[in-house]
Design a protein around this motif. Structure first.
Motif, short mmCIF file in Angstrom:
data_model
loop_
_atom_site.label_atom_id
_atom_site.label_comp_id
_atom_site.label_asym_id
_atom_site.label_seq_id
_atom_site.Cartn_x
_atom_site.Cartn_y
_atom_site.Cartn_z
N ASP A 178 85.63 -14.55 144.78
CA ASP A 178 84.31 -14.21 144.23
C ASP A 178 83.26 -14.07 145.33
O ASP A 178 82.31 -13.28 145.21
N ARG A 179 83.43 -14.82 146.43
CA ARG A 179 82.46 -14.78 147.52
C ARG A 179 82.77 -13.69 148.55
O ARG A 179 81.97 -13.44 149.45
N GLY A 180 83.94 -13.09 148.45
CA GLY A 180 84.34 -12.11 149.45
C GLY A 180 84.69 -12.76 150.78
O GLY A 180 84.54 -12.15 151.85
N GLU A 181 85.18 -14.01 150.72
CA GLU A 181 85.61 -14.74 151.92
C GLU A 181 87.08 -15.10 151.77
O GLU A 181 87.61 -15.17 150.66
N GLY A 182 87.73 -15.33 152.89
CA GLY A 182 89.16 -15.57 152.86
C GLY A 182 89.52 -17.03 153.00
O GLY A 182 88.68 -17.89 153.28
N ILE A 183 90.80 -17.31 152.82
CA ILE A 183 91.31 -18.66 153.03
C ILE A 183 92.78 -18.56 153.42
O ILE A 183 93.52 -17.72 152.92
N LEU A 184 93.17 -19.41 154.37
CA LEU A 184 94.57 -19.59 154.72
C LEU A 184 94.99 -20.99 154.29
O LEU A 184 94.22 -21.95 154.45
N ILE A 185 96.19 -21.09 153.75
CA ILE A 185 96.71 -22.38 153.31
C ILE A 185 97.95 -22.71 154.13
O ILE A 185 98.80 -21.85 154.34
N SER A 186 98.02 -23.94 154.60
CA SER A 186 99.12 -24.32 155.49
C SER A 186 100.35 -24.73 154.70
O SER A 186 100.27 -25.12 153.53
#
Length: 290
Positions: free
Chosen positions: A73-81
């Motif tokens: 929704d924010r147009g930001e990313g995330i990586l999950i380990s």
């Protein structure tokens, strides 16, 4: 042979434009993510992405969905380990010795390896498009699965600093085995980062700008402009020094300190290298969930 080589500016950038991105590490729950995004909004700061560092096996489907939805929704990313890592595994007793610690977080049994692969399938099914890999063998297998269509083609594989890319040739080995970006060892100087860039054209380097106090606690915000100059395209990892250890509980004060350190780094970068620009949210390395 010393590291004293002449420095030269990198002419490379991310596909679609931008010499650098900003990544905030240690965002290990939906609560952490909500806290930090609230503080960022109050400060008027935009970042590229976040990363979760405790391991996906500790997070339920529901929590992962909430984290992915907020980022999308924010147009930001995330990586999950990925996990399980040796400290969680049934064969962890050796890992806890001084000799085992020297192995880093490499996988040493088939069950744990299979679990890592299954976790990536779970994450991508939920919409995640960036994972942090702690083991070179796992990275190689995931890259092959991506190539044959088992995993999404836009999935980004990022190696952790625990893989210890301490020199340009190790970085090249990781890239040749499927890594899309390399988290460098924490204390690399400008000459080594420049040589990593020369040997690995186009490969984003993820460079820690500060570290936990248990890792030395150093801060190198004053080098931000030079790091972007010699290593672009580069992802600046900022905020870890707000904590003593990555497993510390995160208070509101810790979150505010993280954001303050992002703000300070960007101030120095914009002061000394105003012509550089941040990566577009359309770039696959932004790792925006689908």
């Amino acid at each position: 042979m010393g590291d004293g080589i002449d420095l030269a500016a990198s002419t490379e950038q991310y596909d679609g434009g931008g010499q650098y991105g900003v990544e905030i590490p240690v965002i290990n729950s939906y609560r952490d993510l909500l806290q930090v995004t609230t503080c960022l909004d109050e400060a008027g700061i935009t970042v590229t992405r976040y990363n979760e560092t405790h391991g996906s096996i500790l997070l339920s489907d529901a929590e992962i969905k909430d984290m992915l939805a907020l980022c999308r929704d924010r147009g930001e990313g995330i990586l999950i380990s990925l996990g399980p890592r040796p400290e969680y595994d049934i064969k962890s007793s050796f890992y806890r010795t001084s000799f085992g610690l020297e192995m880093g977080r490499q996988i040493n049994n088939h069950d744990a390896f299979r679990a890592c692969v299954e976790e990536v399938i779970r994450l991508t099914d939920l919409g995640c498009r960036g994972v942090i890999v702690y083991d070179l063998g796992v990275a190689r297998v995931l890259a092959e699965m991506r190539a044959d269509g088992t995993l999404p083609s836009d999935l980004v594989l990022k190696t952790s600093s625990h893989c210890m890319a301490t020199n340009p040739f190790l970085a090249k080995i990781f890239a040749e085995n499927g890594a899309d970006s390399i988290t460098t060892a924490h204390d690399l100087g400008l000459p080594v980062l420049q040589e990593m860039r020369r040997l690995n054209p186009g490969l984003p380097l993820d460079v820690p700008m500060d570290v936990y106090r248990t890792k030395g606690g150093f801060i190198r915000f004053y080098e931000a402009a030079e790091i972007v100059q010699v290593a672009a395209p580069v992802m600046l990892k900022i905020g870890a020094s707000a904590q003593s250890h990555p497993y510390d509980s995160v208070s509101d004060a810790t979150t505010r300190e993280r954001v303050a350190r992002v703000t300070r780094t960007l101030e120095m970068l914009n002061r000394f290298l105003p012509e550089c620009s941040q990566i577009s949210d359309k770039n696959r390395h932004s790792c925006i969930p689908v």
